[in-house]
Design a protein around this motif. Structure first.
Motif, PDB file in Angstrom:
ATOM      1  N   PRO A  17       3.718  10.673   4.660  1.00 54.88           N
ATOM      2  CA  PRO A  17       3.397   9.690   5.698  1.00 54.88           C
ATOM      3  C   PRO A  17       3.021   8.349   5.066  1.00 54.88           C
ATOM      4  O   PRO A  17       2.579   8.299   3.919  1.00 54.88           O
ATOM      5  N   THR A  18       3.222   7.288   5.809  1.00 57.49           N
ATOM      6  CA  THR A  18       2.919   5.967   5.259  1.00 57.49           C
ATOM      7  C   THR A  18       1.439   5.897   4.899  1.00 57.49           C
ATOM      8  O   THR A  18       0.595   6.472   5.581  1.00 57.49           O
ATOM      9  N   PRO A  19       1.147   5.191   3.814  1.00 57.56           N
ATOM     10  CA  PRO A  19      -0.247   5.125   3.382  1.00 57.56           C
ATOM     11  C   PRO A  19      -1.121   4.525   4.471  1.00 57.56           C
ATOM     12  O   PRO A  19      -0.721   3.599   5.162  1.00 57.56           O
ATOM     13  N   ALA A  20      -2.284   5.078   4.624  1.00 53.31           N
ATOM     14  CA  ALA A  20      -3.204   4.559   5.625  1.00 53.31           C
ATOM     15  C   ALA A  20      -3.479   3.090   5.339  1.00 53.31           C
ATOM     16  O   ALA A  20      -3.702   2.712   4.191  1.00 53.31           O
ATOM     17  N   ALA A  21      -3.387   2.257   6.386  1.00 46.88           N
ATOM     18  CA  ALA A  21      -3.667   0.841   6.185  1.00 46.88           C
ATOM     19  C   ALA A  21      -5.072   0.727   5.620  1.00 46.88           C
ATOM     20  O   ALA A  21      -5.981   1.423   6.031  1.00 46.88           O
ATOM     21  N   GLY A  22      -5.226  -0.131   4.642  1.00 48.50           N
ATOM     22  CA  GLY A  22      -6.552  -0.305   4.090  1.00 48.50           C
ATOM     23  C   GLY A  22      -6.672   0.246   2.687  1.00 48.50           C
ATOM     24  O   GLY A  22      -7.527  -0.177   1.939  1.00 48.50           O
ATOM     25  N   ARG A  23      -5.802   1.186   2.320  1.00 47.87           N
ATOM     26  CA  ARG A  23      -5.844   1.687   0.952  1.00 47.87           C
ATOM     27  C   ARG A  23      -5.296   0.597   0.022  1.00 47.87           C
ATOM     28  O   ARG A  23      -4.258   0.006   0.316  1.00 47.87           O
ATOM     29  N   PRO A  24      -6.011   0.345  -1.091  1.00 39.82           N
ATOM     30  CA  PRO A  24      -5.495  -0.702  -1.966  1.00 39.82           C
ATOM     31  C   PRO A  24      -4.149  -0.296  -2.563  1.00 39.82           C
ATOM     32  O   PRO A  24      -3.992   0.824  -3.039  1.00 39.82           O
ATOM     33  N   LEU A  25      -3.195  -1.218  -2.485  1.00 38.48           N
ATOM     34  CA  LEU A  25      -1.864  -0.967  -3.015  1.00 38.48           C
ATOM     35  C   LEU A  25      -1.833  -1.509  -4.442  1.00 38.48           C
ATOM     36  O   LEU A  25      -1.498  -0.823  -5.383  1.00 38.48           O
ATOM     37  N   ASP A  52      -7.664  -7.168  -4.690  1.00 37.32           N
ATOM     38  CA  ASP A  52      -6.868  -6.043  -4.194  1.00 37.32           C
ATOM     39  C   ASP A  52      -5.897  -6.573  -3.162  1.00 37.32           C
ATOM     40  O   ASP A  52      -6.180  -7.546  -2.474  1.00 37.32           O
ATOM     41  N   ILE A  53      -4.771  -5.909  -3.055  1.00 34.22           N
ATOM     42  CA  ILE A  53      -3.917  -6.137  -1.890  1.00 34.22           C
ATOM     43  C   ILE A  53      -3.717  -4.779  -1.261  1.00 34.22           C
ATOM     44  O   ILE A  53      -3.321  -3.830  -1.937  1.00 34.22           O
ATOM     45  N   ARG A  54      -4.019  -4.689   0.020  1.00 35.05           N
ATOM     46  CA  ARG A  54      -3.913  -3.401   0.696  1.00 35.05           C
ATOM     47  C   ARG A  54      -2.536  -3.244   1.302  1.00 35.05           C
ATOM     48  O   ARG A  54      -1.838  -4.228   1.538  1.00 35.05           O
ATOM     49  N   ALA A  55      -2.169  -1.998   1.569  1.00 34.68           N
ATOM     50  CA  ALA A  55      -0.870  -1.724   2.182  1.00 34.68           C
ATOM     51  C   ALA A  55      -0.749  -2.497   3.481  1.00 34.68           C
ATOM     52  O   ALA A  55      -1.662  -2.469   4.310  1.00 34.68           O
ATOM     53  N   GLY A  56       0.340  -3.188   3.665  1.00 31.07           N
ATOM     54  CA  GLY A  56       0.590  -3.910   4.897  1.00 31.07           C
ATOM     55  C   GLY A  56      -0.177  -5.206   5.050  1.00 31.07           C
ATOM     56  O   GLY A  56       0.006  -5.930   6.026  1.00 31.07           O
ATOM     57  N   LEU A 225       5.067  -4.006   5.469  1.00 33.91           N
ATOM     58  CA  LEU A 225       5.239  -4.543   4.130  1.00 33.91           C
ATOM     59  C   LEU A 225       4.070  -5.462   3.786  1.00 33.91           C
ATOM     60  O   LEU A 225       3.758  -6.374   4.543  1.00 33.91           O
ATOM     61  N   ALA A 226       3.414  -5.191   2.654  1.00 35.60           N
ATOM     62  CA  ALA A 226       2.364  -6.099   2.204  1.00 35.60           C
ATOM     63  C   ALA A 226       3.028  -7.341   1.616  1.00 35.60           C
ATOM     64  O   ALA A 226       4.083  -7.247   1.000  1.00 35.60           O
ATOM     65  N   VAL A 227       2.430  -8.510   1.846  1.00 32.21           N
ATOM     66  CA  VAL A 227       3.016  -9.749   1.340  1.00 32.21           C
ATOM     67  C   VAL A 227       1.966 -10.541   0.576  1.00 32.21           C
ATOM     68  O   VAL A 227       0.853 -10.730   1.063  1.00 32.21           O
ATOM     69  N   LEU A 228       2.317 -10.940  -0.618  1.00 31.88           N
ATOM     70  CA  LEU A 228       1.477 -11.885  -1.350  1.00 31.88           C
ATOM     71  C   LEU A 228       2.205 -13.220  -1.295  1.00 31.88           C
ATOM     72  O   LEU A 228       3.283 -13.380  -1.853  1.00 31.88           O
ATOM     73  N   PHE A 229       1.600 -14.143  -0.568  1.00 35.18           N
ATOM     74  CA  PHE A 229       2.262 -15.395  -0.261  1.00 35.18           C
ATOM     75  C   PHE A 229       1.664 -16.495  -1.126  1.00 35.18           C
ATOM     76  O   PHE A 229       0.488 -16.806  -1.001  1.00 35.18           O
ATOM     77  N   ILE A 230       2.460 -17.044  -2.023  1.00 40.26           N
ATOM     78  CA  ILE A 230       1.931 -18.070  -2.901  1.00 40.26           C
ATOM     79  C   ILE A 230       2.334 -19.429  -2.371  1.00 40.26           C
ATOM     80  O   ILE A 230       3.520 -19.689  -2.147  1.00 40.26           O
TER      81      ILE A 230
END
Lengths: 342, 282
Positions: A17-25, A52-56, A225-230
């Motif tokens: 299952p998709t990782p629970a939102a909030g878990r650090p990716l 940290d960046i979390r899932a989503g 999808l988690a996004v790191l926006f620079i």
């Protein structure tokens, strides 16, 4: 090619299952990047980042040119050969620094996707759009037809008109906005969990910028999808991200939820950045600008790197570097909020 | 769409007088290569001593050689040997050069250094002399000359291509592909190399030009094609002793070599100018 290699994702099992939102990716602890410059000693471009960046989650990394934000992004993908990383860097529990180059190549594009600023020069002029989007899959062993079908589906998803007819077109036949969608398709076709977007809209005009952001917004929501926006554009940040990390001279100076950053910026540098955004709801004679310029990376001032430009500096600022500590709803590195200095 | 783009396309296709001339020459050479041996009379290889060293006439347009063979038809037939050999040589050594440059660029640093130093060595040696020695060692024949020239011609191609590959590797689409996990070798062969090869197009044309000259030179010296065959260099060598009394035996194949060489040299120039608008006259 072989059926055994159909697993497109990271070596880590993601079939559950998709990782629970909030878990650090992605986790960075004391992440430091030293760069060997020709003729000079090595220079510390990025100095001890904790984040940290979390899932989503959608995080903006904001800072002036030269603040180290792009170097940080490239470090997450281990792209610079001349860069020496230290500190801790894990993705989904995997220590990225210990992966071999071959294993890292599976991460690049497969688990972590990346798009750059200039969509024009990002595409190979001699390869068709379809082949380029499919390549991300082909190098992971997906068969020709399936890769093409998935490339088409992704282009469709990203709103490329008549994608089916245009799979065999070349990059020069596309407009800037469409090209950026193609680049985005290349980055997400293998279903990564994190997308690093290094100023993806800076080279586009405002209207196209907005379309691309909408598309990105859509797809990241739909896929979790988690996004790191620079970016250095706070306007883009406000509309798109959940959290903002502000960098100055290779360090994090503030990290807070997007609403808090705009409503109650804590660090004097963040306050300055937000004041510097031109606003249409307020009449002003001239735009605000933070006085001075960022220090050169090889001659950072003692103490807080921002203190020579800071309007609120006091005694400890020139002496000690402030640590990044919890403050309010976020974290800030400033003696004004530091428990030991008050 | 076709209607709007037509004027531009015609302008791009329009030939200047020089381009037309070069194109005509190349077509003529092509026709000689393709149809020469079919059209030529059977007598191009059979001697007819009675008619030896006849001056140009209606029957023998360029006279006859010391064996009484028709010089005109021998020149026509000789195009095949000279041109096909030259094209083969250029193709072979270009392949070696491309392979060396690609391996150097994709491989580890020490391999790059080693290959490029070998390339420098190859460039330092005069290739004609090396080819001469090699061809002589392999036994004088057209094949030996082709092998020798293929083995000595590649360093400049490798050197140029290595430099261009270094430049192309800086392009953003290369780091773009790298970010998607494309391996170094695939990056090189699928992205960098195709985007670097265009520099060689001009070089190929002018290489054919020099190769025609060198090949004829080797045959003239005696390590290339051997006398009975209708190869231009060998024909000049055979006619050398009669140059005072029967100039046509030397001049005809000599002019053929010169014209072929010039035609390919100009072809290179034309391609270069057409590819680079800044060199084009307004």
């Amino acid at each position: 090619m072989s059926m055994a290699r159909l697993d497109l994702r990271s070596p880590v099992d993601t079939s559950g299952p998709t990782p629970a939102a909030g878990r650090p990716l992605l986790t960075a602890r004391g992440l430091t990047v030293d760069m060997q410059l020709p003729g000079k000693k090595s220079v510390r471009i990025v100095d001890g980042l904790d984040f940290d960046i979390r899932a989503g989650e959608r995080v903006a990394l904001v800072g002036e040119s030269g603040s180290g934000k792009s170097v940080t992004a490239r470090a997450l993908m281990r792209l610079d050969r001349k860069a020496r990383l230290s500190g801790e860097l894990t993705f989904d529990g995997v220590d990225l620094q210990r992966l071999s180059e071959r294993e890292m190549n599976r991460y690049r594009g497969g688990t972590i996707g990346m798009v750059f600023q200039d969509p024009m020069s990002f595409l190979d002029p001699l390869m068709t759009i379809g082949d380029q989007v499919a390549e991300t899959l082909r190098i992971r062993g997906v068969g020709r037809h399936q890769a093409r079908r998935r490339a088409l589906a992704t282009l469709d998803e990203l709103g490329v008109d008549r994608a089916a007819e245009r799979l065999d077109s070349y990059p020069h036949e596309f407009s800037g906005g469409m090209r950026q969608r193609v680049v985005l398709a290349m980055a997400i076709v293998a279903e990564p969990k994190l997308l690093i977007a290094d100023e993806p809209t800076t080279a586009l005009d405002v209207r196209v910028q907005e379309q691309v952001l909408d598309v990105l917004d859509d797809v990241s929501r739909r896929r979790g999808l988690a996004v790191l926006f620079i970016t250095h554009d706070l306007g883009v940040v406000a509309g798109f991200t959940d959290r903002v990390i502000v960098m100055y001279s290779g360090r994090i100076v503030e990290d807070a939820a997007v609403d808090d950053i705009f409503a109650a910026p804590q660090h004097p540098y963040t306050q300055g950045l937000i004041q510097a955004v031109p606003r249409i709801d307020r009449v002003s004679e001239r735009l605000f600008a933070i006085p001075g310029a960022p220090p050169p990376i090889f001659a950072r001032p003692e103490g807080c790197a921002f203190h020579p430009r800071c309007g609120q500096k006091f005694a400890p600022c020139a002496l000690r570097q402030p640590a990044l500590e919890p403050s309010g709803a976020g974290r800030v590195a400033c003696h004004l909020y530091s428990s030991s200095e008050r | 769409m076709a209607a709007t783009s037509r004027p531009k396309a015609t302008r791009a296709l329009a030939l200047s007088p020089l381009e037309g001339f070069v194109l005509a020459l190349l077509l003529l050479l092509l026709a000689m290569v393709a149809a020469g041996p079919i059209l030529a009379p059977d007598t191009v290889y059979t001697s007819d001593i009675v008619n030896a060293l006849q001056p140009p006439s209606a029957e023998h347009w360029l006279g006859t050689d010391d064996q009484g063979r028709d010089v005109f038809w021998r020149v026509v037939v000789g195009a095949r040997a000279t041109l096909l050999s030259a094209l083969l040589v250029v193709t072979l050594y270009s392949m070696i050069g491309v392979a060396v440059a690609t391996i150097a660029a994709a491989g580890p640093r020490w391999l790059d250094e080693t290959l490029m130093r070998i390339t420098d060595l190859g460039m330092a040696l005069p290739s004609m002399i090396v080819a001469l020695g090699l061809a002589a060692a392999l036994g004088a024949s057209l094949q030996s000359a082709i092998i020798a020239m293929s083995l000595t011609g590649w360093p400049i191609t490798a050197r140029i291509l290595r430099a261009v590959i270094r430049q192309t590797s800086e392009a953003q689409f290369v780091s773009g592909a790298q970010v998607l996990g494309v391996s170094k070798w695939r990056l090189m062969t699928r992205h960098v190399l195709p985007n670097s090869l265009d520099v060689l197009i001009v070089k190929w044309a002018s290489d054919v030009s020099t190769t025609v000259l060198v090949l004829a030179g080797l045959s003239f010296i005696g390590v290339g094609a051997q006398p009975p065959s209708a190869e231009w260099g060998a024909m000049i060598a055979a006619g050398r002793s009669y140059v005072a009394t029967a100039w046509w035996t030397v001049v005809a194949p000599g002019v053929a070599v010169a014209v072929t060489s010039i035609a390919f040299g100009l072809l290179g120039d034309i391609i270069q100018v057409r590819n680079d608008p800044s060199l084009r006259e307004a």
